[in-house]
Design an enzyme around this catalytic site. Structure first.
Site, PDB file in Angstrom:
ATOM      1  N   HIS A   4       4.192  -3.771 -14.458  1.00 36.90           N
ATOM      2  CA  HIS A   4       3.928  -2.300 -14.715  1.00 36.90           C
ATOM      3  C   HIS A   4       4.783  -1.690 -15.986  1.00 36.90           C
ATOM      4  CE1 HIS A   4       3.673   1.953 -14.105  1.00 36.90           C
ATOM      5  NE2 HIS A   4       2.721   1.943 -13.176  1.00 36.90           N
ATOM      6  N   THR A  34       0.679  -1.211   0.031  1.00 38.58           N
ATOM      7  CA  THR A  34       0.035   0.025   0.167  1.00 38.58           C
ATOM      8  C   THR A  34       0.773   1.185  -0.112  1.00 38.58           C
ATOM      9  OG1 THR A  34      -1.775  -1.028   1.110  1.00 38.58           O
ATOM     10  CG2 THR A  34      -1.593   1.305   1.394  1.00 38.58           C
ATOM     11  N   ARG A  46      -5.614  -5.724 -14.405  1.00 42.76           N
ATOM     12  CA  ARG A  46      -6.181  -4.529 -13.487  1.00 42.76           C
ATOM     13  C   ARG A  46      -5.945  -3.083 -14.218  1.00 42.76           C
ATOM     14  NH1 ARG A  46      -3.849  -1.109  -9.845  1.00 42.76           N
ATOM     15  NH2 ARG A  46      -1.869  -2.215  -9.785  1.00 42.76           N
ATOM     16  N   GLU A  88      -5.320   8.447 -15.829  1.00 42.69           N
ATOM     17  CA  GLU A  88      -4.401   7.211 -15.844  1.00 42.69           C
ATOM     18  C   GLU A  88      -4.936   6.120 -17.061  1.00 42.69           C
ATOM     19  OE1 GLU A  88      -3.378   5.342 -12.225  1.00 42.69           O
ATOM     20  OE2 GLU A  88      -2.343   7.057 -11.507  1.00 42.69           O
ATOM     21  N   ARG A 129      -2.472  -1.555 -19.215  1.00 38.66           N
ATOM     22  CA  ARG A 129      -1.050  -1.633 -18.880  1.00 38.66           C
ATOM     23  C   ARG A 129      -0.450  -2.964 -19.444  1.00 38.66           C
ATOM     24  NH1 ARG A 129      -1.056  -0.715 -12.419  1.00 38.66           N
ATOM     25  NH2 ARG A 129      -0.806   1.594 -12.870  1.00 38.66           N
ATOM     26  N   HIS A 168       4.364  -6.266 -10.947  1.00 36.79           N
ATOM     27  CA  HIS A 168       3.761  -5.100 -10.218  1.00 36.79           C
ATOM     28  C   HIS A 168       2.627  -5.492  -9.231  1.00 36.79           C
ATOM     29  CE1 HIS A 168       2.737  -1.129  -9.352  1.00 36.79           C
ATOM     30  NE2 HIS A 168       1.596  -1.241  -9.741  1.00 36.79           N
TER      31      HIS A 168
HETATM   32  C1  SIN Z   1       1.248   3.975 -10.490  1.00 36.59           C
HETATM   33  O1  SIN Z   1       1.343   4.622  -9.902  1.00 36.59           O
HETATM   34  O2  SIN Z   1       1.385   3.784 -11.483  1.00 36.59           O
HETATM   35  C2  SIN Z   1       0.696   2.791  -9.883  1.00 36.59           C
HETATM   36  C3  SIN Z   1      -0.654   2.659  -9.564  1.00 36.59           C
HETATM   37  C4  SIN Z   1      -1.189   1.239  -9.618  1.00 36.59           C
HETATM   38  O3  SIN Z   1      -0.609   0.155  -9.809  1.00 36.59           O
HETATM   39  O4  SIN Z   1      -2.589   1.285 -10.103  1.00 36.59           O
END
Ligand code: SIN
Length: 521
Positions: A235, A41, A373, A115, A281, A338
């Site tokens: 990631h 977290t 995700r 995002e 992603r 990630h």
């Molecule tokens: C990020 O800041 O790219 C990570 C946040 C996430 O994994 O959703």
């Protein structure tokens, strides 16, 4: 032998959000492997996705989550996530979580960023790029100072969970290894796994050292079903200078305009997805891997006319150590493990397949993320499903029995492996997984991974100390990933098979229990 009402394994957002509710009724013990602040977290940078703009926003958040998950999202779980999210985030605000506002201060509007694969700017953030840390700190403050019944939550740091205790088919407690290396047995009316992910199963990861998949391994050994373990999210943009840690370069950088360029200085995302740098992603991670075969890939923010040091203070501070600056230099990046979409199979109320055992957050698999995700849905997941699991535990947990359970004998192979040999063993496992069960997979590589894991099992570190326990857990997680990845002969979301590049017509979840792998719709 100790007795509590509720044992919570993990002190991240899911564990604390559950503990706060459980404490209204009983005595709660929360255990964590390191200091309280050291959870996955606390490493979440970009933010928490939440649809606070009314019904239309909630509906769009649901559709974005469904689309990113590539045909495998459990719609019921996703609907719960997006519809209960706003209420839970309001609660965080009441408990003092300081999300960024403009203008700064109580009266300011909450700032929202964009995002990848979101159709709206709905990501709240705190201290620029330290959202997870602010949430973790404010939850801990609430536990200690804010109305939680005094003495009803005990927080135990530097404690490694070893195994669940099952009696008559019901989980009734766990064995723990305390900071001094002593074995403790805790009996509980119900146990919540909130122990986060398992990024340490790969040599390249954005996750902290604590992320060794302990909850998944414990649950699996105890006989619980686990699901969708082949879906590991990489990631796209972890820092990639030689010898540097795989520090996260938040997705929010792209949300604020960062472009991806290859070694020739060309933008390349138009060859991969119409949403370009803000594609889901899995797509961006594979694109960077492919482009990276011809040289380094960079994030480029040189055209962004914003105060990037103020917006991304943590990332900017990290880059100073490498003489780099966001708005001035190209930042080398490549994917790193990630987030695990799979985990202990649970329903939306947090129930696992074993009575007495509940799971929430990254350790759990409700199917809410499907095969991939959506960015910044993970903090929300911990918050929403941690609370729901606690509500279920409160209604279902039987009263604590008077008689004590029989303390299990910690029997293992005789002898103790040295710390150095254990570290070497773990390193080999992580490198094997990266090489053969990473972003791009095929049957030959996965079989090679399986052979390597079989050899590692034969040489498993012995002894009852934290790294040996973690080694045991990493091996279980690795075996689950490889078996499920071999079984899934299609490409979907984060699971890409070079030898099966297409989707099956119907999306199915993998389920593993007691050595058996099945696929079910
Ligand atoms: C990020 O800041 O790219 C990570 C946040 C996430 O994994 O959703």
């Amino acid at each position: 032998m100790e007795r509590v009402d509720f044992l919570v394994v993990g002190a991240g957002i899911a564990g604390l959000s559950a503990a706060i509710r459980l404490a209204e009724v009983g005595r709660v013990l929360v255990v964590t492997k390191e200091e309280l602040a050291e959870s996955n977290t606390a490493y979440a940078q970009g933010g928490i996705a939440v649809a606070m703009g009314g019904d239309e926003d909630v509906a769009l958040h649901l559709e974005d989550t469904m689309a990113a998950g590539d045909g495998l999202v459990n719609r019921e779980a996703a609907a719960v996530l997006v519809s209960q999210g706003p209420r839970r985030v309001e609660e965080l605000l009441e408990w003092g979580t300081a999300f960024d506002r403009y203008p700064a201060g109580e009266g300011g509007e909450l700032m929202r960023t964009m995002e990848g694969a979101h159709s709206r700017s709905r990501i709240l953030h705190a201290n620029g790029d330290a959202t997870g840390r602010e949430i973790a700190v404010s939850l801990l403050r609430h536990v200690r100072e804010g109305g939680v019944r005094a003495g009803s939550i005990e927080l135990m740091e530097w404690t490694t969970s070893v195994d669940l205790i099952v009696e008559g088919g019901r989980v009734v407690g766990a064995t723990l290894l305390d900071g001094e290396g002593g074995l403790r047995v805790v009996q509980a009316r119900a146990v919540l796994l909130a122990s986060g992910g398992a990024g340490q199963v790969y040599s390249d990861t954005t996750n902290p050292a604590v992320a060794t998949g302990d909850g998944i391994a414990m649950a699996y050994r105890a006989g619980a079903a686990v699901s969708d373990m082949e879906f590991y999210q990489f990631h796209p943009t972890a820092f990639a200078a030689a010898g540097a840690p795989r520090f996260l370069m938040s997705e929010a950088l792209r949300g604020e305009g960062a472009l991806l360029v290859n070694a020739a200085g060309e933008r390349f995302m138009e060859r991969y997805h119409p949403l370009l740098e803000l594609a889901p992603r899995d797509v961006v991670a594979r694109a960077i891997t492919r482009e990276g075969m011809d040289g380094p890939v960079y994030l480029d923010m040189r055209h962004v006319k914003k105060d990037l040091k103020a917006r991304f203070p943590g990332i900017s501070r990290f880059l100073v150590g490498y003489r780099l600056e966001l708005g001035r230099d190209l930042i080398p990046v490549r994917p790193a493990a990630h987030y695990l979409m799979g985990g202990v199979k649970t329903d939306v109320q947090g129930r696992t397949s074993l009575p007495g055992l509940y799971a929430a957050g990254e350790v759990a698999c409700t199917g809410v993320h499907g095969a991939n995700r959506l960015a910044s849905n993970s903090l929300l997941e911990g918050l929403v499903f941690g609370a729901l699991a606690a509500e279920t535990m409160l209604t279902e947990a039987p009263l604590v029995k008077d008689e004590l359970i029989a303390a299990p004998v910690a029997a293992g192979p005789a002898g103790v492996t040295s710390e150095a040999a254990t570290e070497k063993w773990i390193r080999e496992l992580r490198e094997l997984m990266w090489k053969y069960a990473g972003l791009l997979r095929d049957a030959d590589g996965l079989r090679q991974a399986k052979r390597g894991l079989d050899a590692l099992r034969a040489a498993m570190p012995k002894g009852l100390f934290r790294r040996a326990v973690e080694a045991r857990n990493l091996l279980v997680v690795a075996e689950l990933i490889v078996a499920s990845a071999l079984g899934r002969e299609e490409s979907r979301g984060a699971h890409y098979r070079n030898d099966f590049p297409l989707h099956d017509a119907v999306g199915k979840h993998s389920v593993m229990q007691r050595g058996r792998l099945e696929f079910a719709a």
